[in-house]
Design a protein around this motif. Structure first.
Motif, PDB file in Angstrom:
ATOM      1  N   TYR A 127      89.263   1.158  30.374  1.00 14.48           N
ATOM      2  CA  TYR A 127      88.002   1.769  30.814  1.00 14.48           C
ATOM      3  C   TYR A 127      87.209   2.394  29.676  1.00 14.48           C
ATOM      4  O   TYR A 127      86.308   3.202  29.913  1.00 14.48           O
ATOM      5  CB  TYR A 127      88.302   2.811  31.905  1.00 14.48           C
ATOM      6  CG  TYR A 127      88.985   2.201  33.099  1.00 14.48           C
ATOM      7  CD1 TYR A 127      88.243   1.550  34.074  1.00 14.48           C
ATOM      8  CD2 TYR A 127      90.366   2.223  33.218  1.00 14.48           C
ATOM      9  CE1 TYR A 127      88.868   0.944  35.156  1.00 14.48           C
ATOM     10  CE2 TYR A 127      90.994   1.612  34.284  1.00 14.48           C
ATOM     11  CZ  TYR A 127      90.247   0.982  35.249  1.00 14.48           C
ATOM     12  OH  TYR A 127      90.855   0.369  36.310  1.00 14.48           O
ATOM     13  N   TYR A 178      83.377   3.073  29.470  1.00 13.24           N
ATOM     14  CA  TYR A 178      82.706   4.067  30.318  1.00 13.24           C
ATOM     15  C   TYR A 178      82.603   5.437  29.671  1.00 13.24           C
ATOM     16  O   TYR A 178      82.044   6.366  30.258  1.00 13.24           O
ATOM     17  CB  TYR A 178      83.420   4.147  31.677  1.00 13.24           C
ATOM     18  CG  TYR A 178      83.195   2.889  32.455  1.00 13.24           C
ATOM     19  CD1 TYR A 178      82.120   2.765  33.330  1.00 13.24           C
ATOM     20  CD2 TYR A 178      84.011   1.773  32.264  1.00 13.24           C
ATOM     21  CE1 TYR A 178      81.878   1.583  34.007  1.00 13.24           C
ATOM     22  CE2 TYR A 178      83.780   0.581  32.932  1.00 13.24           C
ATOM     23  CZ  TYR A 178      82.711   0.498  33.800  1.00 13.24           C
ATOM     24  OH  TYR A 178      82.457  -0.669  34.456  1.00 13.24           O
ATOM     25  N   SER A 192      81.180   8.338  27.823  1.00 15.42           N
ATOM     26  CA  SER A 192      79.791   8.715  27.529  1.00 15.42           C
ATOM     27  C   SER A 192      79.718   9.931  26.610  1.00 15.42           C
ATOM     28  O   SER A 192      78.685  10.203  26.030  1.00 15.42           O
ATOM     29  CB  SER A 192      79.037   9.017  28.834  1.00 15.42           C
ATOM     30  OG  SER A 192      79.608  10.147  29.475  1.00 15.42           O
ATOM     31  N   LYS A 225      86.365  -4.494  33.272  1.00 17.23           N
ATOM     32  CA  LYS A 225      85.545  -3.364  33.648  1.00 17.23           C
ATOM     33  C   LYS A 225      84.329  -3.209  32.739  1.00 17.23           C
ATOM     34  O   LYS A 225      83.295  -2.714  33.165  1.00 17.23           O
ATOM     35  CB  LYS A 225      86.394  -2.080  33.657  1.00 17.23           C
ATOM     36  CG  LYS A 225      87.667  -2.213  34.504  1.00 17.23           C
ATOM     37  CD  LYS A 225      87.414  -2.638  35.946  1.00 17.23           C
ATOM     38  CE  LYS A 225      88.634  -3.197  36.676  1.00 17.23           C
ATOM     39  NZ  LYS A 225      89.568  -2.280  37.215  1.00 17.23           N
ATOM     40  N   ASN A 226      84.439  -3.641  31.485  1.00 18.14           N
ATOM     41  CA  ASN A 226      83.281  -3.551  30.581  1.00 18.14           C
ATOM     42  C   ASN A 226      82.339  -4.743  30.759  1.00 18.14           C
ATOM     43  O   ASN A 226      81.158  -4.658  30.429  1.00 18.14           O
ATOM     44  CB  ASN A 226      83.732  -3.477  29.115  1.00 18.14           C
ATOM     45  CG  ASN A 226      84.520  -4.701  28.671  1.00 18.14           C
ATOM     46  OD1 ASN A 226      85.153  -5.353  29.512  1.00 18.14           O
ATOM     47  ND2 ASN A 226      84.493  -5.010  27.397  1.00 18.14           N
ATOM     48  N   ILE A 248      76.935  -1.025  32.888  1.00 12.67           N
ATOM     49  CA  ILE A 248      77.744   0.198  32.884  1.00 12.67           C
ATOM     50  C   ILE A 248      76.881   1.393  33.298  1.00 12.67           C
ATOM     51  O   ILE A 248      77.322   2.250  34.075  1.00 12.67           O
ATOM     52  CB  ILE A 248      78.417   0.381  31.510  1.00 12.67           C
ATOM     53  CG1 ILE A 248      79.547  -0.641  31.410  1.00 12.67           C
ATOM     54  CG2 ILE A 248      78.935   1.803  31.318  1.00 12.67           C
ATOM     55  CD1 ILE A 248      80.139  -0.811  30.057  1.00 12.67           C
ATOM     56  N   TYR A 297      76.683   1.346  37.042  1.00 12.37           N
ATOM     57  CA  TYR A 297      77.879   1.891  37.706  1.00 12.37           C
ATOM     58  C   TYR A 297      77.978   3.404  37.505  1.00 12.37           C
ATOM     59  O   TYR A 297      78.372   4.146  38.407  1.00 12.37           O
ATOM     60  CB  TYR A 297      79.144   1.226  37.175  1.00 12.37           C
ATOM     61  CG  TYR A 297      79.301  -0.239  37.563  1.00 12.37           C
ATOM     62  CD1 TYR A 297      79.136  -0.656  38.885  1.00 12.37           C
ATOM     63  CD2 TYR A 297      79.637  -1.198  36.614  1.00 12.37           C
ATOM     64  CE1 TYR A 297      79.294  -1.994  39.237  1.00 12.37           C
ATOM     65  CE2 TYR A 297      79.804  -2.543  36.963  1.00 12.37           C
ATOM     66  CZ  TYR A 297      79.624  -2.929  38.270  1.00 12.37           C
ATOM     67  OH  TYR A 297      79.780  -4.243  38.629  1.00 12.37           O
ATOM     68  N   MET A 298      77.619   3.869  36.323  1.00 10.87           N
ATOM     69  CA  MET A 298      77.757   5.301  36.056  1.00 10.87           C
ATOM     70  C   MET A 298      76.701   6.104  36.827  1.00 10.87           C
ATOM     71  O   MET A 298      76.904   7.290  37.106  1.00 10.87           O
ATOM     72  CB  MET A 298      77.711   5.593  34.556  1.00 10.87           C
ATOM     73  CG  MET A 298      78.973   5.097  33.841  1.00 10.87           C
ATOM     74  SD  MET A 298      80.548   5.557  34.655  1.00 10.87           S
ATOM     75  CE  MET A 298      80.660   7.282  34.174  1.00 10.87           C
ATOM     76  N   ASN A 319      83.193  10.029  32.310  1.00 12.27           N
ATOM     77  CA  ASN A 319      83.571   9.063  31.277  1.00 12.27           C
ATOM     78  C   ASN A 319      84.409   7.935  31.865  1.00 12.27           C
ATOM     79  O   ASN A 319      85.138   7.237  31.151  1.00 12.27           O
ATOM     80  CB  ASN A 319      84.388   9.752  30.184  1.00 12.27           C
ATOM     81  CG  ASN A 319      83.587  10.802  29.435  1.00 12.27           C
ATOM     82  OD1 ASN A 319      82.653  10.477  28.725  1.00 12.27           O
ATOM     83  ND2 ASN A 319      83.933  12.068  29.635  1.00 12.27           N
ATOM     84  N   PRO A 325      84.751   5.252  35.658  1.00 18.10           N
ATOM     85  CA  PRO A 325      84.126   4.815  36.919  1.00 18.10           C
ATOM     86  C   PRO A 325      84.861   5.320  38.158  1.00 18.10           C
ATOM     87  O   PRO A 325      84.570   4.864  39.261  1.00 18.10           O
ATOM     88  CB  PRO A 325      84.203   3.293  36.809  1.00 18.10           C
ATOM     89  CG  PRO A 325      85.428   3.038  35.980  1.00 18.10           C
ATOM     90  CD  PRO A 325      85.522   4.175  35.009  1.00 18.10           C
TER      91      PRO A 325
END
Lengths: 403, 403
Positions: free
Chosen positions: B218, B221, B223, B249-250, B313, B316-317, B339, B341
Motif C-alpha cells: 500500500y 497511498y 501522503s 493497489k497502486n 489514488i 480513492y483517497m 496514508n 485506503p
C-alpha cells in the motif's frame, strides 16, 4: 535466529533448464557467429492463434472501462472457462463438474504445489526419466530422504525405470507408493499409454489407496486411437486420480500462463476429501489467473480456436515426423514423436547424455536436452522437441544427419 | 495409503473473504431488491489506466506474430520490468539490484509462499490484527503449533497486539521470533510507521538474526512526509529484510495479477543466502508472469502511467476522506484512511465485529470486513475500504450516518 529450509540445500546442482541456458549462453558468447538452433526446452514458437488474440484484445478493452472492469477473479477461476473445460470432458465421455476444475497460471505451478496437500512423509513414485519438477518439489518439502550422488537417486523415492528394454513403459511398483506421478503423452520420452494399460494403474491405485497425479499436458498431440486423453476415461479414476492440464502446448500459452487441475469430489485420502483442501490452498495462497488470460483460454474452446490450434499442432507434428525420419535414416535409435512433440533418442557410441549435449552444441550448434537431466534411467538418452520452426527443424536435422 | 497434510485440517473455518462472500450471497439471494454496497474486500473499482491498456494491447499484438511472440519468460521476470522497478528504488535512494527483484503474479502468492524457504520450526511474529495469509500459510506448513479456539490464537505464533491503547503500533516482541511479518501502510488498520520507528525494527532484526518480511503493498497511498515507502530506506535493511510489493493497489491490477519480491543478496540466514533459495523456488515451482502483464507493469513506471495512477489514488483517497469525516461526524472512533485506503473503526455499543457485520449488512446493506477476521485483537473493530466508487462510498456513508 532465522534458519532456512534445509531441504533446499539438498537439491543437487541447478534446475536442468537453467543449466542448459547457462551452457548455451556461454557457447554463444564465445562463438557469436554460430547460428544455434534450439530443440531443447519445450517452448513453443508459433504465435497465439488469431481468434485467441482477438478475444484477448477484447478482454483488455474491458479492463479499461469501469463498467466492464474485472478485479479479483473467483478463487477457482471464472465460470465461463471452467464450463468450457467441463464441457470438453463431457464431450469426451468423462464426468467432471465445474467445481472440480481449478484454474491456475500453469501446470508447472500445479505440479509443484500439489504435493503440499499430502502428508509430509508420503512416498512418491515417479517414472525414470521424469519431468524434474515432480521430484524437486518433493525434495523441497523434505519428502525424498537422502540423495546418493553416485546413483543420482533419493532414498525415499520409488523410481520406475522406463528404458528401451521395457519399451519406456513402467511396471507397477513393488513397494506401494502413496503418490504416483504419471505423465502421458510422456515428457521426456514421448511414449504413450493405452487405455487398458492406464486402467491397470487406476485399479492398482484404488486397491492400494494411492493417489495418481496425472499430467496430461500433452494430450492434444495424441494422433492414434485407443490412447486416452484423460485419466477419467478409465473406470474408477474419480476415486484415485488428480489430473493436471496445461494450455502451453495445445494453444502455445507458454508466455500466457494458464492451466488447470481437476480434483473429483469423490477423491478421498483416509476419509478426507482432497477437493476442499486444494480449494483452501487456492483461496489462501493464490489469487487467480488474470481475467484477460482466462478469456484467452475460453477462446481455445471455440470451433474457430480449435481449428486454428489443430493447424498449429499439425505443424509441430510435421516437425516431429521430420526429426523421427531424419534420425532413423541416420541410424539413430529413436522413439516418441507420434503422439507427442518429444523425440527420444539413444546417444550414439556410448556417449553420456551431457557428452552428447556438448557434442551436438559444439559440432552442429544444436541444443537438445540431456536425458540424464530427467533421471538416472535417462542417462544415454537425449530429447529433441518438435516446437521449433519448420525451417529450423529441417536445418537442424540436416546438420545432424551430415554430422 | 495416501494421507493428507494434517496441518490443513487444523485451519479453523474458511478463509475470511470466502466467508464474507457466502454471507453476502445468502443475504442477496434472500433480498434481491436491496442494493448492497461493498466496502469490504480490498478490491479496486477504477479501470486500468489508459496508457497501461495501450501497452497491454501492444503486447497482445506482439503475441500474435511469430517474430514478436514471447514464450516462457525468464525465471525472475523480464529485465525491462525489473529495471523499471530497480530504478524506482534508486530514485527513492534505496539500493536494489535487478537480480534482487523477483517478478510474480501477485503479492498474495509471494506472502503465502515466502515461508517455504525457512526452517519448518521457525517461530513467526505477526501484528494482531493481521492479513490472514501470513498466519494461514504458516499453519499449512505446520509451523504454528496448537490452535486455541477460545482465544483464537496459535500456541507457536507471537502475536503483537495493535489496538487503540497502543495507537495500533506493535511493541518489539519479548520472545525472539525467527520471522517477523510487518505490513505498512497497514492492512487492516490503515496505520503507518515512521522511518525512525521502522529503523528500530531493522536494528532489532539485525541484532537478533530475525528476518523481516515487509509487505509494502500500500506504499502508493502514503501522503505524509517521513513515512517510508520501502524498508530499504532504513539503514541495515538489506541484511535483514525481504520486501513484498503489489501492483494491485497502486495500479488496479487485482484482476491483472502482478507483484514482486525483493531479496537483497546480503540477506543471510545462519550463513545461507536467501536470494538463490528464492530463485530456486521460482525456477522450480513457478513459470513467470504473462508477458503481456509484465508489459502492462512496465507501463506503470512511465511518466504518463504515473500521472494517470496518481489521479486514481487521489480518487480513492477522496473516498477515504469521505468515510473518515462521515464516521467521525456520526460519533464513531476511527483511524487509518490518511496514508492508506483502509479505515478502521471501533464497533459501537460493544458489538462484536461479526455482529456489526450482520447489523450493517441487514440494516443499511453495506458490506465491510469484521476486524476479528484479522486476529483476536481485531475483535470489536471493523474495516471499511476506500476502493468503492465515489458515488457508492458517498451513499454508503450517508446510510451509516443516518443509521
Amino acid at each position: 535466529m532465522a534458519r532456512v529450509n534445509e531441504n533446499y540445500l539438498k537439491l543437487p546442482g541447478s534446475y536442468l533448464f537453467s543449466k542448459i541456458g547457462k551452457k548455451v549462453a556461454a557457447y554463444s558468447a564465445a562463438n557469436p557467429d554460430k547460428k544455434i538452433i534450439r530443440l531443447g526446452i519445450g517452448d513453443v514458437t508459433q504465435p497465439i492463434a488469431p481468434s485467441i488474440i482477438e478475444a484477448t484484445h477484447k478482454a483488455v478493452e474491458e479492463m479499461g472501462h469501469a463498467e466492464t472492469f474485472h478485479g479479483y477473479a473467483p478463487d477457482l477461476g471464472y465460470e465461463f472457462l471452467r464450463s468450457a473445460i467441463a464441457k470438453e470432458y463431457k464431450d469426451r465421455g468423462c464426468h467432471v463438474d465445474i467445481d472440480e476444475v481449478f484454474v491456475s497460471d500453469g501446470a508447472k505451478c500445479d505440479c509443484g504445489n500439489i504435493q503440499e496437500i499430502f502428508a509430509a512423509d508420503s512416498v512418491i513414485a515417479v517414472c525414470d526419466p521424469v519431468y524434474p519438477v515432480y521430484v524437486d518439489s518433493n525434495v523441497m518439502a523434505g519428502r525424498t530422504g537422502v540423495y546418493d550422488p553416485k546413483t543420482e537417486t533419493w532414498s525415499n523415492v520409488i523410481y520406475m525405470p522406463c528404458t528401451q528394454e521395457n519399451n519406456f513403459t513402467p511396471a507397477l511398483p513393488e513397494k506401494t507408493p502413496d503418490l504416483i506421478y504419471l505423465c502421458y503423452p510422456n515428457n521426456p520420452t514421448g511414449s504413450v499409454i493405452t487405455k487398458d494399460e492406464l486402467q491397470k494403474w487406476v485399479d492398482y491405485a484404488n486397491e492400494k489407496g494411492s493417489v495418481i497425479i496425472y499430467d496430461a499436458a500433452y494430450e492434444a498431440y495424441i494422433s492414434e486411437e485407443n490412447i486416452p486423453h484423460s485419466i477419467y476415461e478409465c473406470e474408477g479414476a474419480r476415486t484415485c486420480a488428480i489430473e493436471l492440464r496445461s494450455f502451453s502446448k495445445n494453444a502455445g500459452f507458454t508466455g500466457m500462463r494458464l492451466g488447470f487441475t481437476v480434483i473429483p469430489k469423490e477423491l478421498m485420502c483416509d476419509g478426507v476429501a482432497l477437493n476442499p483442501l486444494w480449494a483452501r490452498r487456492h483461496g489462501t495462497k493464490y489469487n487467480g489467473a488474470p481475467y484477460i488470460i482466462q478469456r484467452a483460454g475460453e477462446a481455445v474452446y471455440t470451433p474457430q480456436g480449435q481449428a486454428e490450434l489443430k493447424a498449429q499442432i499439425d505443424y509441430y507434428m510435421n516437425n516431429a515426423k521430420m526429426i523421427l525420419t531424419g534420425l532413423k535414416s541416420a541410424g539413430y535409435s529413436v522413439s516418441g514423436g507420434v503422439n507427442a512433440p518429444y523425440i527420444w533418442l539413444k546417444t550414439p557410441d556410448g556417449m553420456t547424455s551431457w557428452q552428447f549435449f556438448d557434442y551436438l552444441l559444439e559440432t552442429v550448434n544444436i541444443v537438445g536436452t540431456p536425458g540424464s537431466g530427467f533421471g538416472p534411467s535417462g542417462e544415454g538418452y537425449f530429447r529433441l522437441t518438435a516446437f521449433g520452426s519448420a525451417e529450423n527443424t529441417k536445418e537442424a536435422i540436416e546438420r545432424i544427419v551430415k554430422m
